[in-house]
Design an enzyme around this catalytic site. Structure first.
Site, PDB file in Angstrom:
ATOM      1  N   ARG A  96      40.812  55.475  31.234  1.00 54.92           N
ATOM      2  CA  ARG A  96      39.387  55.580  31.562  1.00 54.92           C
ATOM      3  C   ARG A  96      38.764  56.869  31.024  1.00 54.92           C
ATOM      4  O   ARG A  96      37.549  56.918  30.809  1.00 54.92           O
ATOM      5  CB  ARG A  96      39.192  55.493  33.078  1.00 54.92           C
ATOM      6  CG  ARG A  96      39.240  54.059  33.577  1.00 54.92           C
ATOM      7  CD  ARG A  96      39.032  53.997  35.063  1.00 54.92           C
ATOM      8  NE  ARG A  96      38.709  52.640  35.487  1.00 54.92           N
ATOM      9  CZ  ARG A  96      38.740  52.241  36.751  1.00 54.92           C
ATOM     10  NH1 ARG A  96      39.075  53.081  37.704  1.00 54.92           N
ATOM     11  NH2 ARG A  96      38.423  50.997  37.056  1.00 54.92           N
ATOM     12  N   LYS A 127      45.704  39.563  46.540  1.00 50.92           N
ATOM     13  CA  LYS A 127      44.917  38.881  47.570  1.00 50.92           C
ATOM     14  C   LYS A 127      44.028  37.755  47.046  1.00 50.92           C
ATOM     15  O   LYS A 127      43.207  37.971  46.159  1.00 50.92           O
ATOM     16  CB  LYS A 127      44.022  39.889  48.276  1.00 50.92           C
ATOM     17  CG  LYS A 127      44.753  40.771  49.265  1.00 50.92           C
ATOM     18  CD  LYS A 127      43.733  41.619  49.940  1.00 50.92           C
ATOM     19  CE  LYS A 127      44.184  42.248  51.224  1.00 50.92           C
ATOM     20  NZ  LYS A 127      43.121  43.144  51.696  1.00 50.92           N
ATOM     21  N   GLY A 149      41.674  47.493  36.359  1.00 51.99           N
ATOM     22  CA  GLY A 149      42.470  48.704  36.241  1.00 51.99           C
ATOM     23  C   GLY A 149      43.953  48.395  36.229  1.00 51.99           C
ATOM     24  O   GLY A 149      44.691  48.899  35.383  1.00 51.99           O
ATOM     25  N   GLY A 191      36.882  45.289  39.705  1.00 54.57           N
ATOM     26  CA  GLY A 191      35.848  44.646  40.511  1.00 54.57           C
ATOM     27  C   GLY A 191      34.597  44.373  39.696  1.00 54.57           C
ATOM     28  O   GLY A 191      33.977  43.312  39.811  1.00 54.57           O
TER      29      GLY A 191
END
Ligand code: 3PG
Ligand code: MG
Length: 399
Positions: free
Chosen positions: A41, A206, A356, A380
């Site tokens: 990043r 998840k 990420g 996200g």
């Protein structure tokens, strides 16, 4: 939709002007040593920061790191990031010990043309993430005082309605940086008319995190391959027993429903690697999904699943991948993620890696980054973009 870009700002001339750059320098740190374990990043904002330096701007970079709770917390300091950014730029980066306090004020005031400062973690200030518009606004006022113009290059944070992302651009002339532009350009190819077959691979732990994107993608994709910890909730939904594997009980019904509605597009594992413990040296075997022992935990997809996923990927013309297929940080459970990643690089397709973790997996497994079409810096953010949601950081640039 008219977003002004860094090139527009550069064309106006920025020499001697203070330019506030929101970056996403939220890099993973080693828990023991605090060292940066993946600087992807930081590298990703070099084109924007470098161009501003070259043009003689006084560059004030700000970012969050981790999720501190609105007050200073040394383990989330950006200081090591300032060091790394300086190394990569080939010039020292002046580090401010606070975000909008005395240190920040004097650091910014002391910048010469073409110099770079990094402010301390934005999230050391409650105003950054506040749900209260006035509290966020007050913090945004302080930040905006450090710039004559604002550049958003924090693609990984554009889905956050935070002061530095959403409120500062309302206070300063604002443009999109090179990274944000490239990310949006690439992701819009996926939401527009992707070349078919369009195959999406989802992993990670998840289902609940991925539910919205699965719902949004099902009508558009040709195949949806599901691995990672979240596959066990889907397997359970098919009536299988999953031992002690990760299971979101309250999502079983939803998964059942998704499988039914998917018209055969959803592909689930047929075998998994089941271990007697969540540990790198745990005893483990490959088992069929209808034979997971009750005391074992599934930590990776199995070789037959990898072969099946690879076959589907080899047909694809467009691929989006988010989320590891197993616990790739442990060598014994990295084969699924490696196998899928390699299949993606071999496919004659436009491929996008989002997130990420998946981007870090690509680098940690030593795969050639250039054999992917694009590796997104946003997890996200890229998922919410694909869901078709309005992203506060992008919306703020459009105004
Ligand atoms: C990320 O790592 O996904 C981005 O930096 C955003 O961080 P956040 O999820 O803590 O807002
Ligand atoms: Mg995140």
């Amino acid at each position: 939709m008219s977003i002004r870009t860094l090139d527009d700002l550069l064309a106006e001339g920025v020499s001697g002007r203070r330019v506030l750059v929101r970056a996403d320098l939220n890099v993973p740190l080693d828990k023991q040593t605090g060292a940066i374990t993946d600087d992807g990043r930081i590298r990703a904002v070099l084109p924007t920061v470098g161009a501003l330096v070259e043009a003689g701007a006084k560059v004030v970079v700000c970012s969050h790191l981790g999720r501190p709770k609105g007050t200073p917390d040394p383990q989330f300091s950006l200081r090591p990031v300032a060091g790394r950014l300086g190394e990569l730029l080939g010039a020292p980066v002046h580090f401010a010990e606070d975000t909008v306090g005395d240190s920040a004020r004097s650091t910014v005031a002391g910048l010469a043309d073409g110099q770079v400062a990094l402010l301390e973690n934005l999230r050391f200030n409650a105003g950054e993430t506040s749900k209260d518009d006035a509290e966020r606004g007050a913090f945004a006022d302080q930040l905006a005082a450090f710039g004559d113009a604002y550049v958003d290059d924090a693609f990984g944070a554009v889905h956050r309605k935070h002061a530095s992302v959403y409120d500062v651009p309302a206070r300063l002339p604002h443009v999109a940086g090179r990274l944000v532009l490239r990310e949006v350009e690439v992701l819009s190819r996926l939401t527009g008319q992707p070349e078919r077959p369009y195959v999406v691979v989802l992993g990670g732990s998840k289902v609940s995190d991925k539910l919205a994107v699965i719902e949004a993608l099902l009508p558009t994709v040709d195949r949806l391959l599901i691995g990672g910890g979240m596959c066990f909730t889907f397997l359970k939904a098919q009536g299988l027993e999953v031992g002690t594997s990760l299971l979101e009980k309250d999502m079983v019904e939803t998964c059942c429903n998704l499988i039914e509605r998917s018209g055969g597009k959803i592909m689930l594992p047929v075998d998994v690697v089941a271990a007697d413990a969540f540990a790198p040296d745990a005893t483990h075997d490959t088992v069929r999904v209808d034979g997971i022992p009750s005391h074992r935990v599934g930590l990776d997809i199995g070789p037959e699943t990898v072969a099946g996923f690879a076959a589907a990927l080899s047909q694809a013309k467009t691929i989006f991948w988010n989320g590891p297929m197993g616990v790739f940080e442990m060598a014994a459970f990295a084969n699924g993620t490696r196998g899928v990643a390699e299949a993606i690089t071999k496919a004659d397709a436009f491929s996008v890696v989002g997130g990420g973790d998946s981007a870090a997996a690509v680098r940690a497994l030593g795969l050639d980054e250039s054999s992917f079409g694009h590796i997104s810096t946003g997890g996200g953010a890229s998922l919410e973009y694909l869901e078709g949601k309005t992203l506060p950081g992008i919306a703020a640039l459009e105004n």
